[in-house]
Design a protein around this motif. Sequence first.
Motif: not given
Length: 369
Positions: A127, A130, A85, A19, A38-39, A17, A123, A72-73, A89
């Motif tokens: 998500a 985030l 997706r 972002r 996670f970014d 996962v 997962y 978006d994650v 966001s």
Amino acid sequence: MIPLRIKVEANADRPFVVRMRSFEAGAWQQRAEQLNPFDVTLERVSSEGADYVGEGGSIRVLGIDPSKIDGDVLLVNPRRGTADRLIRSSSQHNTFLVTERCDQVCLMCSQPPKQHHVDLFPYFEAAALLAPEGATIGISGGEPTLFKAQLFGFLEKLLEARPDLSFHVLTNGQHFDQDDWGPMNRIDQGRVLWGIPLYSSDPAVHDEIVGKTGAHTQLMENLALLCGLGASIELRTVLMRPNAYGLPQLARFIATALPFIRIWALMQMENIGFGRMNWKILFYDSSEGFDVVGQSIDFVRTRGINARLYNFPLCTVPEPYHHLAPATISDWKRAYREECYGCALKPQCGGFFEWHPRNHGFSKFGALQ
């Protein structure tokens, strides 16, 4: 349609996962305090795609403008070269499909059940953590409560970790029992709305629609159980020919036996899945026959029950009921007809499903001034 799956390239052995962050080149260090492990941040855009880098490695996104996925994650599947997706966001319509298994075979099902199942709850948890602040996330299937332990644990953990989140869980309501008191009491019921279908006050009609003998009886027992647990319930009734003329009876039944529900939602069906296969025998044209709908809505509202019309284009609904018909069709599958352009109510209208047929759908629709 808005793509929910995009092409990617990633050098990894298993799904993960991330972002997406589209900071301008050179601003990564300035924004470092805002970043999560996670970014991934946009490094460059070329004819070959958009390259992102982060703590977990690199990823290349193909065929979509980075500005469309900023924030978006994604759930990346490196072996398939795709990413789903999970959280968009900029959207209010984010839903996790937790399983495609189901124990009912509804005549109008838009997501026909499948036998296989892959547990993606870890997962989904990553998500959801985030997701943008204040998000409401849908949980759907198949039937999510076939995996109650995972579902209840997921909700408990996320609602504790993110006090700003809420969830809308779609379930057929068949699998709750007394053993759920403990797990359900650990879930903040004020932030979970359980969307549960009831198609008729007549058990035979309901059971025929869902393809399961005894489903109505089990549902009544479980709705009483959920009431005792303080659950917030959105009762959902898909409008079809087999149940349309029984709506007044259903309205009286709801007001008498189920006055504790939060919302009664009357819904127009989708022309996809089993709904497409059975469309000509099931579709009820409410633009021609709204009286039975309006009568039923009026009855429950006079008894203090909130009622809504989901998936109804405003031009198919009499003006006094417009305020009860919010834009509920998810943005990724929403469409407008040529007749919609120039309509004064288009900004407030949910439009049509992308796959709503022209020749066998609503007979009365068009721009309103």
